[in-house]
Enzyme design. Structure first.
Site, PDB file in Angstrom:
ATOM      1  N   TYR A 185      -5.916 -12.882  -2.245  1.00  0.00           N
ATOM      2  CA  TYR A 185      -5.439 -13.142  -0.882  1.00  0.00           C
ATOM      3  C   TYR A 185      -5.010 -14.607  -0.808  1.00  0.00           C
ATOM      4  O   TYR A 185      -5.687 -15.434  -0.202  1.00  0.00           O
ATOM      5  CB  TYR A 185      -6.542 -12.828   0.144  1.00  0.00           C
ATOM      6  CG  TYR A 185      -6.822 -11.353   0.268  1.00  0.00           C
ATOM      7  CD1 TYR A 185      -7.625 -10.683  -0.662  1.00  0.00           C
ATOM      8  CD2 TYR A 185      -6.271 -10.607   1.296  1.00  0.00           C
ATOM      9  CE1 TYR A 185      -7.862  -9.330  -0.559  1.00  0.00           C
ATOM     10  CE2 TYR A 185      -6.514  -9.248   1.409  1.00  0.00           C
ATOM     11  CZ  TYR A 185      -7.306  -8.610   0.473  1.00  0.00           C
ATOM     12  OH  TYR A 185      -7.538  -7.253   0.585  1.00  0.00           O
TER      13      TYR A 185
ATOM     14  N   ASN B 107     -16.837  -2.183  -4.699  1.00  0.00           N
ATOM     15  CA  ASN B 107     -15.785  -3.018  -4.108  1.00  0.00           C
ATOM     16  C   ASN B 107     -16.201  -4.468  -4.214  1.00  0.00           C
ATOM     17  O   ASN B 107     -17.237  -4.847  -3.669  1.00  0.00           O
ATOM     18  CB  ASN B 107     -15.622  -2.641  -2.633  1.00  0.00           C
ATOM     19  CG  ASN B 107     -14.376  -3.240  -2.020  1.00  0.00           C
ATOM     20  OD1 ASN B 107     -13.281  -2.709  -2.215  1.00  0.00           O
ATOM     21  ND2 ASN B 107     -14.518  -4.338  -1.316  1.00  0.00           N
ATOM     22  N   GLU B 108     -15.430  -5.240  -4.927  1.00  0.00           N
ATOM     23  CA  GLU B 108     -15.729  -6.671  -5.052  1.00  0.00           C
ATOM     24  C   GLU B 108     -17.224  -6.890  -5.278  1.00  0.00           C
ATOM     25  O   GLU B 108     -17.870  -7.619  -4.521  1.00  0.00           O
ATOM     26  CB  GLU B 108     -15.274  -7.391  -3.792  1.00  0.00           C
ATOM     27  CG  GLU B 108     -13.802  -7.253  -3.564  1.00  0.00           C
ATOM     28  CD  GLU B 108     -13.286  -8.132  -2.441  1.00  0.00           C
ATOM     29  OE1 GLU B 108     -14.041  -8.398  -1.507  1.00  0.00           O
ATOM     30  OE2 GLU B 108     -12.131  -8.555  -2.530  1.00  0.00           O
TER      31      GLU B 108
ATOM     32  N   GLU C 156      -6.171  -5.504  -5.138  1.00  0.00           N
ATOM     33  CA  GLU C 156      -5.805  -5.721  -3.739  1.00  0.00           C
ATOM     34  C   GLU C 156      -4.994  -6.994  -3.730  1.00  0.00           C
ATOM     35  O   GLU C 156      -5.522  -8.077  -3.987  1.00  0.00           O
ATOM     36  CB  GLU C 156      -7.031  -5.933  -2.846  1.00  0.00           C
ATOM     37  CG  GLU C 156      -7.789  -4.684  -2.504  1.00  0.00           C
ATOM     38  CD  GLU C 156      -9.037  -4.968  -1.650  1.00  0.00           C
ATOM     39  OE1 GLU C 156      -9.057  -5.972  -0.917  1.00  0.00           O
ATOM     40  OE2 GLU C 156      -9.993  -4.189  -1.763  1.00  0.00           O
TER      41      GLU C 156
ATOM     42  N   ALA D 142     -13.643  -3.510   3.988  1.00  0.00           N
ATOM     43  CA  ALA D 142     -12.558  -2.980   4.831  1.00  0.00           C
ATOM     44  C   ALA D 142     -12.673  -3.285   6.323  1.00  0.00           C
ATOM     45  O   ALA D 142     -12.035  -2.625   7.139  1.00  0.00           O
ATOM     46  CB  ALA D 142     -12.428  -1.459   4.626  1.00  0.00           C
TER      47      ALA D 142
ATOM     48  N   TYR E 289      -2.989  -5.422  11.017  1.00  0.00           N
ATOM     49  CA  TYR E 289      -3.061  -6.208   9.780  1.00  0.00           C
ATOM     50  C   TYR E 289      -1.801  -7.029   9.503  1.00  0.00           C
ATOM     51  O   TYR E 289      -1.682  -7.654   8.461  1.00  0.00           O
ATOM     52  CB  TYR E 289      -3.357  -5.281   8.578  1.00  0.00           C
ATOM     53  CG  TYR E 289      -4.229  -5.944   7.535  1.00  0.00           C
ATOM     54  CD1 TYR E 289      -5.610  -6.029   7.695  1.00  0.00           C
ATOM     55  CD2 TYR E 289      -3.674  -6.521   6.398  1.00  0.00           C
ATOM     56  CE1 TYR E 289      -6.408  -6.655   6.753  1.00  0.00           C
ATOM     57  CE2 TYR E 289      -4.474  -7.150   5.450  1.00  0.00           C
ATOM     58  CZ  TYR E 289      -5.842  -7.204   5.633  1.00  0.00           C
ATOM     59  OH  TYR E 289      -6.634  -7.823   4.704  1.00  0.00           O
TER      60      TYR E 289
HETATM   61  C1  IPT Z   1     -11.328  -7.749   0.594  1.00  0.00           C
HETATM   62  C2  IPT Z   1     -11.964  -6.362   0.649  1.00  0.00           C
HETATM   63  O1  IPT Z   1     -12.082  -5.754  -0.601  1.00  0.00           O
HETATM   64  C3  IPT Z   1     -11.280  -5.432   1.596  1.00  0.00           C
HETATM   65  O2  IPT Z   1     -12.091  -4.329   1.836  1.00  0.00           O
HETATM   66  C4  IPT Z   1     -10.958  -6.123   2.871  1.00  0.00           C
HETATM   67  O3  IPT Z   1     -12.142  -6.524   3.444  1.00  0.00           O
HETATM   68  C5  IPT Z   1     -10.061  -7.293   2.574  1.00  0.00           C
HETATM   69  O4  IPT Z   1     -10.547  -8.133   1.598  1.00  0.00           O
HETATM   70  C6  IPT Z   1      -9.819  -8.175   3.755  1.00  0.00           C
HETATM   71  O5  IPT Z   1      -9.107  -7.497   4.708  1.00  0.00           O
HETATM   72  S1  IPT Z   1     -12.551  -9.008   0.778  1.00  0.00           S
HETATM   73  C7  IPT Z   1     -11.929 -10.574   0.193  1.00  0.00           C
HETATM   74  C8  IPT Z   1     -10.731 -11.087   0.805  1.00  0.00           C
HETATM   75  C9  IPT Z   1     -13.022 -11.548   0.348  1.00  0.00           C
END
Ligand code: IPT
Length: 951
Positions: free
Chosen positions: A256, A201-202, A289, A143, A356
């Protein structure tokens, strides 16, 4: 005994291969012992389960369309409600919430859940607003926050973090022992709204299956009975926890696809196609996410990040993913980013603002991304057959450059067809025809795809009391008001649209507004039109209940709000926001915001309207709606920031009570360059600036003071010798064995001629900034346990050892929490708080070291308005100084003059009051003319609101 038995039953369910099962805690004696405030009644209990299609609550399918929100990035609980209302109003059915261990725990064994840390209140709000919650308590959360959510005291604990090592296990159990029971009592199974629980988390780079299993056992033992989920990162890592030891019930994936390359917002899909992988054949596909913004890694500014992840991207990627993956569980990261105030930022990737580029800005404004979320969210939560779909044969497109893909519901046979360019990056505008075999027959359907667009078209859908054969417009939503269906469809401005509805006999079609042609043949009522403004068509007869079809553009569709009432959903159009609606007899009581004078239209079973408690004169329209008008906001007048006062912080201040720094060992895998160990965390100072004082007996032959300090990115340190300022240097980011950096944050400072005399004790003073702690993404301790503070000090030419003392942050400032203040003298003395004395006139010059500036100002904002304010720095010089910004004692961020990138700081209501004290701790690295600034208050948003100050 009973508790144990329940825990064992639940543990058993962990290993089960069949989908579980929120086994509700059946025995009220047990429940009472776990739910001290027993606010939840048995009546409110529901059973959460799932199958391969979706989550279910009491057997009913649920679309989990959630947005991520970080309460710790908004230190104003009243504004939590504001943001949660905005999230709900966008059509989200849930929120994903990280819980931040370090934010609650200043020291081992010490936990605080009061005030801005009152997460019980947060969960109560989510529940009151009817938002499902995915609870994500880590222990590790990443995060972009200091330590990735770990408390910095964990750096001094033996045992690798994010593993089953006993030292770490004992530490995280403390945290989970506090947070789990709070989450547990808000579960859907106990009448609350927590529908899933995310472990870790991941967790895929370094893996320890026993750790993953123990986290789940701990959750079950603490009363968690909703499905346990995990967010696997990005594919390709060691473990995704879909099977084997440590597997979770619903494994999810983080996507992402746009990367964080905000400077180049037109480049798409740098990190892949963004199609969420199915990881478990028995569980729903979970986009845990999904990218809904970006960190501003390259200082492009968050507007660029908003563009990178803007409406075009959302249309193409989100809709493609819905159809390609069939996911029914989503967490969009972030819905609202907020502010990494105090020492919350993780230093290497972010700065104070965590806006963000999200749909809701840091100052709580709504953007075009919000509109797109609304268009998609209303659809996803209105058209129920999307909750259970299998891949299906897609209609063929006459032009192969237009790609189609389909899913259909095996029970209703409703079809969902994705239409987009085969090459998603194409900018061309292509018209073509689909040969579409719908449940109601085969049709040649005209479609048009603009560049970087995508649509989800629906066929064979029982829409309220109607039968939709197909439409090439998209469905926003539909409601039934007093026995009449009201549906909103939309398409891009200027695009051709057609909709076919089925009737047993020819219905009567009345075009109330716009240009719509209609024809009836063989049971098909066909409407043809061009999307433009808002057309209105009233259809009666034909063997069905009446229907009002509203045909809009992207823009006019986004003007609608769908609000739930006890008698079903209603529609509102025209206001900048509609927060809630209630039917009181024949009156609709609406809470809504305006940002300008506007008309307001409501489609509700009502004859009267109030907005924000005030009656609004309305007339009935030919559409059967009520129409009135609302005033916009009054003008905001802000005071100028004048009458600044000043106090200097002495470098070698003579305050007593320094701690001797003489440790020779450290739990960190990173060993210091010189002894003693001077890492600030080893002495309990975890946040902000730290002062060091080193004493030694010189010979007079000393030539250079050579310092290594680690601060995190953009951090600095300043050095004095016998009260003489020697200079400053940039702190290091990472120490490590070669080749990373054996010599981090090095600064060499010449000893001025004649400053040191043989045999007369010398005093070296160093102020080291700590910009926050590294995260632990790699789960190997090397990154996370990087020290902060002095890493090594050598006075070349000196023979005598240096004896060291350290002064740093106090563990916690009760109200504002452990991450608000560091160890500046003024912070320890309370100079950042309103009401402190001893202030003088400003000197009009900056001198190296720490100085404090203060002013008071009064706000006189219009009542019944939600005004969002910020503080803006307009210094065009490159003078070397930085500013910690305190508002009524709250550290709202750090301004770095000449370094940037941030110039504007959001100051949330709640922290801001009518009477305010603004205090700056200024750290200057050089002498310069003038005071810091200029600085001014700025208005970042102004709404007349039905919710005063968010409440
Ligand atoms: C992923 C994380 O789980 C989250 O906490 C935050 O860091 C987010 O991405 C990026 O803002 S990490 C992943 C994109 C490697």
């Amino acid at each position: 005994m009973r508790l144990l038995a329940v825990a064992l039953v639940l543990l058993g369910s962990l290993a089960a291969t069949t989908p579980v099962v929120a086994a509700p805690v059946a025995d009220s004696a047990v429940a009472d012992s776990v739910v001290p405030d027993s606010a939840m009644s048995d009546l409110g209990r529901h059973e959460v389960s799932y199958d391969k299609y979706s989550l279910t609550v009491d057997g009913e399918r649920v679309m989990l369309w959630s947005g991520e929100f970080h309460y710790f990035r908004l230190p104003s609980p009243e504004l939590w409600r504001d943001v949660l209302e905005k999230i709900r109003a966008a059509g989200f059915s849930g929120v994903s919430l990280y819980f931040h261990w370090g934010y609650h725990s200043p020291a081992p064994g010490s936990y605080d859940f009061t005030g801005v840390r009152d997460v019980d209140r947060l969960l109560r709000m989510a529940d009151e607003l009817g938002l499902y919650v995915v609870a994500r308590p880590g222990p590790y959360i990443n995060a972009e926050t200091s330590g990735g959510g770990f408390p910095a005291w964990l750096k001094a604990v033996d045992g690798r973090a994010r593993s089953s090592d006993p030292g770490y296990t004992a530490a995280y159990r403390e945290w989970l022992g506090h947070i789990n029971p709070i989450i547990a009592r808000h579960q859907v199974s106990r009448g609350g709204s927590v529908i899933a629980y995310n472990v870790e988390n991941e967790y895929g780079v370094n893996v320890d299956a026993a750790y993953m299993e123990q986290l789940q056992q701990k959750a079950r033992a603490d009363g968690i009975d909703v499905p346990i989920v995990h967010n696997n990162c990005c594919g390709g890592y060691l473990a995704n926890w879909s099977s084997g030891q440590g597997a979770v019930q619903i494994p999810g994936v983080d996507d992402y696809p746009q990367s964080f390359n905000c400077p180049d917002p037109k480049t798409w899909a740098s990190w892949g196609e963004g199609v969420t992988r199915r990881l478990n054949d028995d569980a729903p596909v979970y986009a845990a996410e999904y990218q809904a913004g970006a960190i501003d890694l390259n200082n492009a500014g968050y507007e660029k990040c908003r563009e990178l992840t803007g409406p075009d991207y959302m249309k193409v990627f989100y809709k493609s993913n819905v159809i390609s993956s069939g996911a029914t569980m989503f967490g969009f990261y972030m819905a609202y980013g907020g502010t990494s105030w105090g020492w919350l930022p993780q230093p290497n990737d972010v700065y104070t603002s965590y806006d963000y580029g999200a749909a809701i800005t840091e100052s709580r404004g709504l953007t075009t991304k919000y509109d797109e979320f609304k268009r998609q969210g209303y659809f996803m939560t209105s058209v129920a057959p999307i909750l259970k779909t299998d891949p299906a044969t897609a209609p063929t497109s006459a032009d192969p450059a237009v790609h189609t893909e389909a899913r259909s519901n095996p029970d209703t046979r409703t079809q969902f067809v994705l239409v987009r360019h085969a090459d998603r990056r194409t900018d061309t505008d292509l018209p073509t025809t689909l040969d579409w075999s719908t449940p109601d027959g085969r049709y040649q359907v005209p479609v048009r795809v603009a560049g970087r667009d995508a649509k989800i078209l629906v066929a064979g859908y029982d829409l309220g009391g109607q039968r939709l054969a197909w439409s090439n417009s998209e469905i926003l939503t539909h409601v039934t008001v007093s026995g009449r269906d009201v549906a909103v469809f939309y398409g891009r401005d200027g695009e051709q649209g057609s909709t076919v509805l089925r009737y047993s006999t020819a219905p009567t079609v009345k075009v109330l507004d716009g240009e719509v042609r209609s024809s009836y043949e063989n049971g098909d009522l066909r409407l043809d039109y061009t999307h433009s403004g808002l057309s209105r068509v009233l259809i009666t007869g034909g063997g069905r209940q009446p229907m009002l079809l509203l045909l809009g553009t992207d823009e006019t569709a986004a003007q609608f709000w769908r609000l739930d009432t006890a008698s079903g959903p209603v529609l509102v159009r025209g206001t900048a926001l509609a927060r809630s609606a209630q039917l009181v007899g024949d009156r609709l009581a609406l809470r809504a915001d305006t940002d300008r004078a506007t008309e307001v239209e409501v489609f509700a079973p009502a004859r009267h309207l109030t907005v924000g408690g005030r009656p609004v004169p309305v007339r009935r329209t030919s559409s059967g709606s009520l129409l009135g008008s609302l005033p916009g906001p009054e003008q905001v007048r802000l005071p100028e920031l004048t009458n600044w006062q000043y106090r200097a912080e002495p470098p070698g201040f003579s305050e007593s009570g320094w701690t001797t720094a003489d440790k020779t060992t450290t739990a960190s895998p990173i060993k210091p360059k010189t002894l003693p160990v001077l890492y600030a965390d080893e002495y309990g100072h975890h946040n902000g600036n730290v002062w060091y004082r080193g004493r030694f007996t010189p010979t007079g032959a000393e030539k250079t003071v050579s310092v290594n300090a680690i601060t995190g990115k953009r951090g600095i340190y300043l050095v004095w010798l016998n009260g003489r300022y020697l200079g400053s240097a940039a702190g290091g980011v990472q120490a490590d064995s070669e080749p990373v950096n054996p010599d981090p944050g090095r600064g060499d400072f010449a000893v001025p001629e004649g400053l040191l005399a043989d045999g007369q004790q010398a005093e070296l003073t160093v102020l080291v900034e700590n910009m926050g702690h590294n995260d632990d993404w790699t789960a190997d301790d090397v990154r996370f346990k990087q020290p902060r503070g002095l890493f090594g000090v050598v006075v070349e030419g000196a023979t005598a050892p240096i004896s060291w003392q350290i002064r740093g942050s106090r563990p916690s400032d009760g109200e504002r929490g452990p991450m608000n203040t560091g160890g500046l003298y003024g912070e320890r003395a309370g100079w950042h708080l309103p009401g402190s004395g001893g202030w003088q006139q400003t000197p009009g010059t900056l001198s190296p070291g720490v100085s404090w500036y203060r002013t008071n100002f009064r706000l006189d904002l219009p009542r019944g308005h939600d005004v969002s304010l910020g503080l803006r720095f307009d210094d065009a010089t490159a003078r070397g100084y930085r500013v910690l910004i305190f508002v009524n004692g709250w550290n709202m961020g750090q301004y770095l003059n000449g370094v940037g990138p941030q110039r504007e700081f959001v100051l949330p209501n709640g922290v801001l009051r009518d009477h305010n004290t603004l205090t700056f701790a200024v750290i200057a690295t050089e002498a310069a003319q003038g005071d810091p600034g200029p600085v001014s208050l700025v208005t970042l948003g102004n709404h007349r609101t039905g919710a005063p100050a968010g409440g």
